[in-house]
Structures are given as C-alpha cells and as structure tokens.
Design a protein around this motif. Structure first.
Motif, PDB file in Angstrom:
ATOM      1  N   ASP A  85       0.829  -1.210   0.000  1.00 37.98           N
ATOM      2  CA  ASP A  85       0.000   0.000   0.000  1.00 37.98           C
ATOM      3  C   ASP A  85       0.865   1.263   0.000  1.00 37.98           C
ATOM      4  N   LEU A  86       1.952   1.252   0.746  1.00 37.36           N
ATOM      5  CA  LEU A  86       2.854   2.408   0.745  1.00 37.36           C
ATOM      6  C   LEU A  86       3.473   2.618  -0.630  1.00 37.36           C
ATOM      7  N   ALA A  87       3.870   1.522  -1.283  1.00 39.44           N
ATOM      8  CA  ALA A  87       4.463   1.638  -2.624  1.00 39.44           C
ATOM      9  C   ALA A  87       3.463   2.249  -3.602  1.00 39.44           C
ATOM     10  N   LYS A  88       2.202   1.814  -3.514  1.00 36.35           N
ATOM     11  CA  LYS A  88       1.169   2.360  -4.408  1.00 36.35           C
ATOM     12  C   LYS A  88       0.942   3.841  -4.116  1.00 36.35           C
ATOM     13  N   ALA A  89       0.842   4.177  -2.836  1.00 35.85           N
ATOM     14  CA  ALA A  89       0.541   5.559  -2.459  1.00 35.85           C
ATOM     15  C   ALA A  89       1.674   6.515  -2.841  1.00 35.85           C
TER      16      ALA A  89
ATOM     17  N   TYR B 116      -6.265  12.767  -0.971  1.00 41.09           N
ATOM     18  CA  TYR B 116      -6.717  11.789  -1.967  1.00 41.09           C
ATOM     19  C   TYR B 116      -7.422  10.590  -1.339  1.00 41.09           C
ATOM     20  N   GLN B 117      -7.655  10.645  -0.031  1.00 42.07           N
ATOM     21  CA  GLN B 117      -8.389   9.563   0.625  1.00 42.07           C
ATOM     22  C   GLN B 117      -9.850   9.637   0.185  1.00 42.07           C
ATOM     23  N   GLY B 118     -10.308   8.629  -0.527  1.00 47.86           N
ATOM     24  CA  GLY B 118     -11.675   8.644  -1.042  1.00 47.86           C
ATOM     25  C   GLY B 118     -11.719   7.921  -2.369  1.00 47.86           C
ATOM     26  N   TRP B 119     -12.708   8.244  -3.163  1.00 49.89           N
ATOM     27  CA  TRP B 119     -12.910   7.535  -4.424  1.00 49.89           C
ATOM     28  C   TRP B 119     -12.647   8.461  -5.614  1.00 49.89           C
ATOM     29  N   ASP B 120     -11.711   8.031  -6.468  1.00 51.72           N
ATOM     30  CA  ASP B 120     -11.461   8.679  -7.768  1.00 51.72           C
ATOM     31  C   ASP B 120     -11.082  10.159  -7.657  1.00 51.72           C
ATOM     32  N   LEU B 121     -10.178  10.468  -6.750  1.00 47.42           N
ATOM     33  CA  LEU B 121      -9.704  11.848  -6.586  1.00 47.42           C
ATOM     34  C   LEU B 121      -8.351  12.071  -7.259  1.00 47.42           C
ATOM     35  N   VAL B 122      -7.678  10.985  -7.669  1.00 47.92           N
ATOM     36  CA  VAL B 122      -6.346  11.102  -8.275  1.00 47.92           C
ATOM     37  C   VAL B 122      -6.492  11.505  -9.745  1.00 47.92           C
ATOM     38  N   VAL B 123      -5.746  12.544 -10.146  1.00 50.46           N
ATOM     39  CA  VAL B 123      -5.864  13.064 -11.516  1.00 50.46           C
ATOM     40  C   VAL B 123      -4.756  12.519 -12.425  1.00 50.46           C
ATOM     41  N   ASN B 124      -3.509  12.590 -11.949  1.00 55.36           N
ATOM     42  CA  ASN B 124      -2.370  12.216 -12.806  1.00 55.36           C
ATOM     43  C   ASN B 124      -1.958  10.758 -12.592  1.00 55.36           C
TER      44      ASN B 124
ATOM     45  N   THR C 251      -5.363   1.847  -1.769  1.00 53.24           N
ATOM     46  CA  THR C 251      -4.221   1.776  -0.872  1.00 53.24           C
ATOM     47  C   THR C 251      -4.725   2.288   0.474  1.00 53.24           C
ATOM     48  N   VAL C 252      -4.864   1.395   1.423  1.00 50.24           N
ATOM     49  CA  VAL C 252      -5.548   1.732   2.677  1.00 50.24           C
ATOM     50  C   VAL C 252      -4.618   2.521   3.594  1.00 50.24           C
ATOM     51  N   LEU C 253      -5.031   3.738   3.960  1.00 52.41           N
ATOM     52  CA  LEU C 253      -4.181   4.625   4.762  1.00 52.41           C
ATOM     53  C   LEU C 253      -4.946   5.197   5.944  1.00 52.41           C
TER      54      LEU C 253
ATOM     55  N   LYS D 251      -9.648   6.619   8.436  1.00 56.34           N
ATOM     56  CA  LYS D 251      -8.905   5.546   7.784  1.00 56.34           C
ATOM     57  C   LYS D 251      -9.653   5.239   6.496  1.00 56.34           C
ATOM     58  N   LEU D 252      -9.019   5.517   5.371  1.00 59.08           N
ATOM     59  CA  LEU D 252      -9.687   5.351   4.080  1.00 59.08           C
ATOM     60  C   LEU D 252      -8.625   5.256   3.000  1.00 59.08           C
ATOM     61  N   GLY D 253      -8.896   4.454   2.000  1.00 61.78           N
ATOM     62  CA  GLY D 253      -7.916   4.248   0.946  1.00 61.78           C
ATOM     63  C   GLY D 253      -7.916   5.345  -0.095  1.00 61.78           C
ATOM     64  N   ILE D 254      -6.819   5.377  -0.865  1.00 58.88           N
ATOM     65  CA  ILE D 254      -6.803   6.148  -2.112  1.00 58.88           C
ATOM     66  C   ILE D 254      -7.329   5.171  -3.162  1.00 58.88           C
ATOM     67  N   ASN D 255      -8.629   5.272  -3.449  1.00 63.42           N
ATOM     68  CA  ASN D 255      -9.279   4.368  -4.401  1.00 63.42           C
ATOM     69  C   ASN D 255      -9.285   5.049  -5.767  1.00 63.42           C
ATOM     70  N   SER D 256      -8.506   4.521  -6.703  1.00 61.86           N
ATOM     71  CA  SER D 256      -8.461   5.186  -8.005  1.00 61.86           C
ATOM     72  C   SER D 256      -7.999   4.240  -9.095  1.00 61.86           C
ATOM     73  N   ASP D 257      -8.235   4.656 -10.335  1.00 58.36           N
ATOM     74  CA  ASP D 257      -7.785   3.862 -11.481  1.00 58.36           C
ATOM     75  C   ASP D 257      -6.271   3.892 -11.638  1.00 58.36           C
TER      76      ASP D 257
END
Length: 360
Positions: free
Chosen positions: A105-109, A123-131, A153-155, A161-167
C-alpha cells in the motif's frame, strides 16, 4: 446505466523462483541512469541475504527498509515522497514494494503522490487522483490482503482511515512468487489468510454481487476452505494456493465491495492501531447476525489451527473513544450499502455499533 470500467494489473508473473526475473522485468523500464528504482522492503528482511541479495541494484537504486509494525499512514507517505524528491534530481524510474499489505500500500501511495500535488490525505476517497502514478511493482511476501491486485491503498489519515481508491492505484506489474512466503509466522499466516476469507464472505453475500465478482469470490472461497480446513496439503501447495486465493479474493472485491467486518475493523485500526488482518478477525468473530455461515466456518478454522484471538480490546474504552471508532466505521458508506442494501441506516445505528464494539 453505466458499468464500471476498472483497471487491472496489466502484467503478472506467477511461479516459485519468479522473483529472480525482477532484473529482466525492470531493465526496459529504467528511464535513465539518474532515475533510480526505489525498493520499499519490509524490514523483517533486513540482513536476510536469501531475499535481499537478489534485489537487482544498479546506478543510484536504493533499498528503503520499512517497518510493517504499524498500519500505513498518510503522513508516512508524505515523508517518503519528500525524502525521494530531496534525494534525487529526477523522478524515480519506479517504486517496487516487497512485503505484505502495508508495504504494498505504501508503494502504491508513494508512486501516486510523486506525480500528484498536495498531501496524501487529500486523496483519501474515491477517484480523486488526476495524474497517472509513476511505474510501480508489487511483490507480496505474505498472502491474503489482496493489496497486490486492488485499486485501493488503505491509509490512516489525520481524521479517517480510508484508501486512495483510483484507477491509477493498481500496480503496473506484479510478481507472485509463493516461495517468498515460506517464513511467515503461523499466527500471521492465519490472520492474513482470513483477510482473504472475509473478503470472499463479504463479497459473495453483498448486494453489489455480480457474475464477475462472484466467479473470483467463489474460487477464492473454495481455495480458503481447502487451505484452512483440509488435511494433507503440502507446504508448497498451501503457499501456491493461498497466493492464488489472495489474488482472486482481491479481484472479487475490486468489482464489488467489502462489508461489515472491514467497516468496523477500520474503526479499530484508526483508534487502537490494530493490524488489519487481526482486526478483521476480532470483528468477524462477533458478526453471526450478518454472516452466520461464514462466521461458523471461521470458528471451525480457528479451532483447527489452535488460534486465540485477543479478548476485550474495547472493554475499557471511554464513550468518546468508542464514538471515534463509530464515526470512522459509519463513514464507509459503500461498504455498508454492499453489506445491507440502500436502507442500511435502518439497521446500522450508532447504538448498534456501540454494542458490537463493546463485545470485542
């Protein structure tokens, strides 16, 4: 209606000894001699030449040993990103995570935050990552979390406590070498394996279930029963099958969602720092009302492997502390909706969660 268009890991190698192919995999991905590969390695492997001597270092490549004693935090991601930016003139050619769910998870984040502005908590949430993230590779050394295949990536952040959920979260490459799991302590093997089992139960009984997630979930569920209930499996077979169960369990929830156990274990983890696998087990043990068959089977598995769960971890908590856990848990709406449907708030009240936590 619109259907989910989810990314998957685009390349995967499976097989005992496949870790030795890492150099061949990475070579074409090196941007230039000044853009290093940075390896995040679980610090249990520090001094373990059997593994570390096979990490292909050249130019400015670096191994960064990271403790997995605590769940990964957004602040930890920000620190690692800052260290990398300050140390190297150029962005790394890639981040390679070698370890369990925490390290993966750290590597992904970090690979996401090297290309996106701000802090990880944004970026904790759903589909907030742009690049798109930089190139990142996952190599699990324990099986069960599904972190190697998931789009999250659960952080633990400052207030949730919530992941960075993104494509952009899934790995570009995964190497599944069951041999790397050979030294996992028995209790950890069980708790992390149960993370996979609970993924299956929550996915297969959820309202988000569809034929796609079901096909993966059923396969993982069957493998878990074989590994944790049947006798006569060789150690190699058990390692191979659990690695496949972890992959399939992760795929099952990628196209559906987890449920009550995960929602409540996030609360434990946020307040008490309880590790994810063991937290899931502590919660799941009290969820007969929601998953009667799954919990009964889980108790049989615990008995067979002589596993003792920590008792009474919530009994001395104040109401303020219990309310913090309830806030974290109840905020995970997609998990509750998957478990109980759109009207989940009729069943899940604060009092209900309070009473359940008090049992743990």
């Amino acid at each position: 209606m619109s259907f989910k268009n989810y990314p998957m890991v685009s390349r995967v190698i499976f097989g005992r000894g496949s870790f030795n192919q890492l150099s061949d995999v990475l070579q074409p991905k090196r941007l230039n001699t000044k853009a290093p590969f940075v390896y995040f390695v679980d610090d249990v492997f520090k001094g373990n030449a059997w593994l570390t001597s096979r990490i292909p270092l050249s130019y400015d490549d670096e191994i960064c040993y990271i403790s997995a004693d605590e769940e990964p935090k957004t602040s930890q991601v920000d620190e690692l990103v800052e260290q990398i930016i300050l140390k190297y003139k150029e962005k790394p050619s890639g981040i390679i995570g070698i370890g369990g769910g925490t390290i993966l998870d750290l590597a992904k984040a970090v690979s996401i935050m090297l290309t996106n502005p701000g802090e990880a908590k944004d970026y904790q949430g759903w589909d907030l990552v742009v690049n798109p993230a930089i190139y990142h590779v996952g190599i699990p050394t324990i099986s069960g979390t599904g972190a190697e295949v998931s789009r999250t990536t659960v952080l633990t952040g400052p207030d949730k406590k919530l992941g960075i959920n993104s494509d952009h979260t899934p790995f570009d490459q995964v190497i599944l070498d069951p041999e790397l799991t050979k030294d996992v302590p028995k209790a950890q093997w069980f708790f992390t394996g149960m993370d996979c089992y609970i993924h299956c139960v929550e996915s297969l009984t959820g309202t988000y279930l569809n034929a796609f997630s079901q096909s993966y979930g059923e396969k993982a569920f069957e493998l878990c029963k074989e590994i944790f209930l049947e006798d006569g499996l060789s150690e190699n077979d058990s390692q191979d099958k659990l690695m496949m169960a972890s992959w399939h369990g992760g795929m099952s929830i990628a196209y559906s969602q987890v449920g009550v156990a995960h929602a409540m274990s996030y609360g434990l983890s946020y307040l008490l720092g309880t590790k994810h696998g063991i937290g899931n087990c502590i919660v799941f043990n009290q969820l007969e009302e929601f998953y009667p068959d799954g919990v009964a089977l889980f108790k049989t598995m615990m008995k067979k492997h002589d596993i003792q769960l920590p008792q009474g971890i919530c009994k001395d908590l104040t109401d303020t502390e219990l309310n913090i856990m309830i806030d974290v848990s109840i905020g995970l709406e997609p998990l509750w909706e998957n478990a109980l449907g759109k009207n989940w708030k009729k069943t899940i009240t604060r009092q209900k969660l309070y009473n359940l936590y008090k049992k743990m």
